[in-house]
Design a protein around this motif. Structure first.
Motif, short mmCIF file in Angstrom:
data_model
loop_
_atom_site.label_atom_id
_atom_site.label_comp_id
_atom_site.label_asym_id
_atom_site.label_seq_id
_atom_site.Cartn_x
_atom_site.Cartn_y
_atom_site.Cartn_z
N ARG A 1 7.78 21.64 39.76
CA ARG A 1 6.66 22.58 39.77
C ARG A 1 7.03 23.85 39.01
NH1 ARG A 1 2.32 21.58 42.96
NH2 ARG A 1 1.73 23.78 42.80
N LEU A 2 6.03 24.44 38.38
CA LEU A 2 6.22 25.67 37.62
C LEU A 2 5.22 26.71 38.10
CD1 LEU A 2 7.58 27.07 35.06
CD2 LEU A 2 5.55 26.28 33.80
N ARG A 3 5.68 27.97 38.21
CA ARG A 3 4.76 29.07 38.51
C ARG A 3 5.22 30.33 37.80
NH1 ARG A 3 3.19 32.26 44.12
NH2 ARG A 3 1.53 33.53 43.18
N TYR A 4 4.30 30.95 37.07
CA TYR A 4 4.59 32.25 36.46
C TYR A 4 4.45 33.32 37.53
CZ TYR A 4 4.24 36.31 33.38
OH TYR A 4 4.46 37.52 32.77
N LEU A 5 5.47 34.18 37.66
CA LEU A 5 5.48 35.16 38.73
C LEU A 5 5.15 36.58 38.28
CD1 LEU A 5 8.60 34.01 40.78
CD2 LEU A 5 6.19 33.54 41.23
N ASN A 6 5.73 37.01 37.16
CA ASN A 6 5.57 38.41 36.79
C ASN A 6 6.04 38.64 35.37
OD1 ASN A 6 4.78 41.05 37.49
ND2 ASN A 6 5.75 40.84 39.50
N GLY A 7 5.60 39.73 34.79
CA GLY A 7 6.02 40.10 33.45
C GLY A 7 5.79 41.57 33.19
N THR A 8 6.52 42.12 32.23
CA THR A 8 6.36 43.53 31.87
C THR A 8 6.72 43.72 30.41
OG1 THR A 8 6.99 45.80 32.48
CG2 THR A 8 8.73 44.15 32.49
N THR A 9 6.30 44.84 29.85
CA THR A 9 6.62 45.16 28.47
C THR A 9 8.03 45.76 28.39
OG1 THR A 9 5.72 47.40 28.62
CG2 THR A 9 4.18 45.62 28.06
N ARG A 10 8.44 46.14 27.18
CA ARG A 10 9.76 46.73 26.99
C ARG A 10 9.82 48.18 27.47
NH1 ARG A 10 12.32 46.61 22.00
NH2 ARG A 10 11.25 44.71 21.37
N ASP A 11 8.68 48.76 27.85
CA ASP A 11 8.67 50.15 28.32
C ASP A 11 9.46 50.28 29.61
OD1 ASP A 11 7.01 50.89 26.22
OD2 ASP A 11 5.19 50.37 27.34
N PRO A 12 10.10 51.44 29.84
CA PRO A 12 10.84 51.64 31.09
C PRO A 12 9.89 51.66 32.28
CG PRO A 12 10.71 53.68 29.84
CD PRO A 12 10.20 52.60 28.95
N PRO A 13 10.38 51.35 33.48
CA PRO A 13 9.52 51.34 34.67
C PRO A 13 8.93 52.72 34.93
CG PRO A 13 11.63 50.28 35.12
CD PRO A 13 11.77 50.96 33.79
N ALA A 14 7.74 52.74 35.51
CA ALA A 14 7.09 53.99 35.89
C ALA A 14 7.87 54.66 37.03
CB ALA A 14 5.66 53.72 36.31
N LEU A 15 7.78 55.98 37.09
CA LEU A 15 8.49 56.72 38.13
C LEU A 15 8.05 56.28 39.51
CD1 LEU A 15 10.43 58.95 38.98
CD2 LEU A 15 8.55 60.60 38.70
N MET A 16 6.75 56.00 39.68
CA MET A 16 6.24 55.55 40.98
C MET A 16 6.89 54.24 41.40
SD MET A 16 2.29 55.09 42.16
CE MET A 16 1.86 54.68 43.86
N ALA A 17 7.06 53.33 40.44
CA ALA A 17 7.68 52.05 40.75
C ALA A 17 9.14 52.23 41.16
CB ALA A 17 7.58 51.12 39.56
N LEU A 18 9.87 53.10 40.47
CA LEU A 18 11.27 53.35 40.80
C LEU A 18 11.40 54.02 42.17
CD1 LEU A 18 12.57 54.63 37.34
CD2 LEU A 18 13.05 52.42 38.42
N CYS A 19 10.50 54.95 42.48
CA CYS A 19 10.54 55.61 43.78
C CYS A 19 10.25 54.62 44.91
CB CYS A 19 9.53 56.75 43.82
SG CYS A 19 9.95 58.16 42.77
N SER A 20 9.26 53.76 44.71
CA SER A 20 8.93 52.79 45.75
C SER A 20 10.07 51.80 45.95
CB SER A 20 7.65 52.04 45.40
OG SER A 20 7.82 51.24 44.25
N LEU A 21 10.76 51.43 44.86
CA LEU A 21 11.91 50.55 44.97
C LEU A 21 13.00 51.18 45.83
CD1 LEU A 21 13.52 48.01 44.10
CD2 LEU A 21 14.19 49.28 42.05
#
Length: 285
Positions: free
Chosen positions: A234-254
């Motif tokens: 089985r195959l499932r695509y999960l996630n993807g992102t561009t070459r841009d650095p992560p947003a500050l909100m995403a880093l803070c939530s992490l």
């Protein structure tokens, strides 16, 4: 039946027993902030076309499910058979999930990527994926990496300094360089088309770049090859992102999620934050 990435990350941060009991922890390597944010994000909804196997780029010895997310190899002797995903990528960082039971792999079970020109059927039994210059395959039974028809050595490599994705403590019992590591059913393919690398996440641990110097600007497709009759993949695509650095909100939530640890679902509503931010921090967000 695709496994939610949020469940995977529960294991990575110590919420589950699969990661904590795995010898693969000792072979894990650190992840970039870009990959860490992706691994801690929820997967996209089911039914995405990037989860589909290709009906035209598939060995005739594979049967495909109506949803096109599952293939079954027919019991054909003296044949190595491959299939690739319907959609390829040539930029960004992307993650797919492959579900393939160890009991249904047999010999020469390989998982990796290919260009649009990779052969998908050959006589005899061999690791078809990686058997030519247009594909890169990880043979799960022997842990050998294959490209251009030759073995590039075992993966994962034994590291003197290791780290689990969730920052857990390394375990004892490191596998010796000559021994193969047992690979469980669920494998995540991590393809960074911008950097030209392919790596894998197993039991919650990122095992580092298996292949480097992948062709730039060329579409690459998740692919598998098998020689075992009845193998269901089985195959499932999960996630993807561009070459841009992560947003500050995403880093803070992490950072907040890691600090809260396995009890974050129960503790999030106690944080001095607006309800919308508390909701954003929940594990399934």
């Amino acid at each position: 039946m695709g496994l939610k990435l949020s469940v995977w990350m529960s294991g990575m941060t110590g919420d589950g027993s699969a990661s904590s009991s795995s010898a693969l922890k000792t072979l894990a390597v650190p992840t970039s902030s870009r990959l860490s944010v992706m691994l801690h994000s929820s997967p996209i909804g089911s039914g995405d076309t990037r989860s589909h196997w290709s009906t035209s780029c598939c060995s005739p010895n594979f049967l495909m499910s109506p949803c096109r997310e599952e293939v079954i190899r027919m019991p054909v002797e003296q044949s190595s058979d491959g299939v690739r995903a319907d959609k390829g990528i040539d930029s960004g960082l992307h993650i797919w999930e492959v579900l393939w039971s160890p009991a249904h792999r047999g010999s020469h079970a390989a998982v990796g990527v290919s260009t649009a020109n990779c052969p998908l059927q050959a006589s005899g039994y061999n690791a078809l994926l990686g058997g030519d210059p247009q594909s890169w395959g990880w043979e799960l039974g022997t842990n050998q990496l294959w490209h251009g028809g030759r073995s590039l050595g075992r993966y994962p490599k034994v590291n003197t300094q290791t780290q689990c994705v969730g920052g857990g403590r390394p375990e004892t019992g490191l596998n010796t360089p000559g021994s193969a590591v047992e690979i469980p059913e669920c494998i995540l393919l991590v393809l960074d088309a911008d950097a030209g690398t392919l790596g894998y996440v197993v039991n919650g641990c990122f095992l580092g770049a298996a292949f480097e110097d992948l062709p730039q600007g060329v579409k690459l497709f998740p692919a598998v090859s098998s020689v075992r009759g009845g193998a269901t993949i089985r195959l499932r695509y999960l996630n993807g992102t561009t070459r841009d650095p992560p947003a500050l909100m995403a880093l803070c939530s992490l950072t907040v999620r890691r600090s809260l640890g396995p009890q974050r679902k129960n503790l999030t509503n106690t944080l001095p934050l607006p309800p919308v931010l508390q909701q954003y921090l929940l594990p399934n967000q």
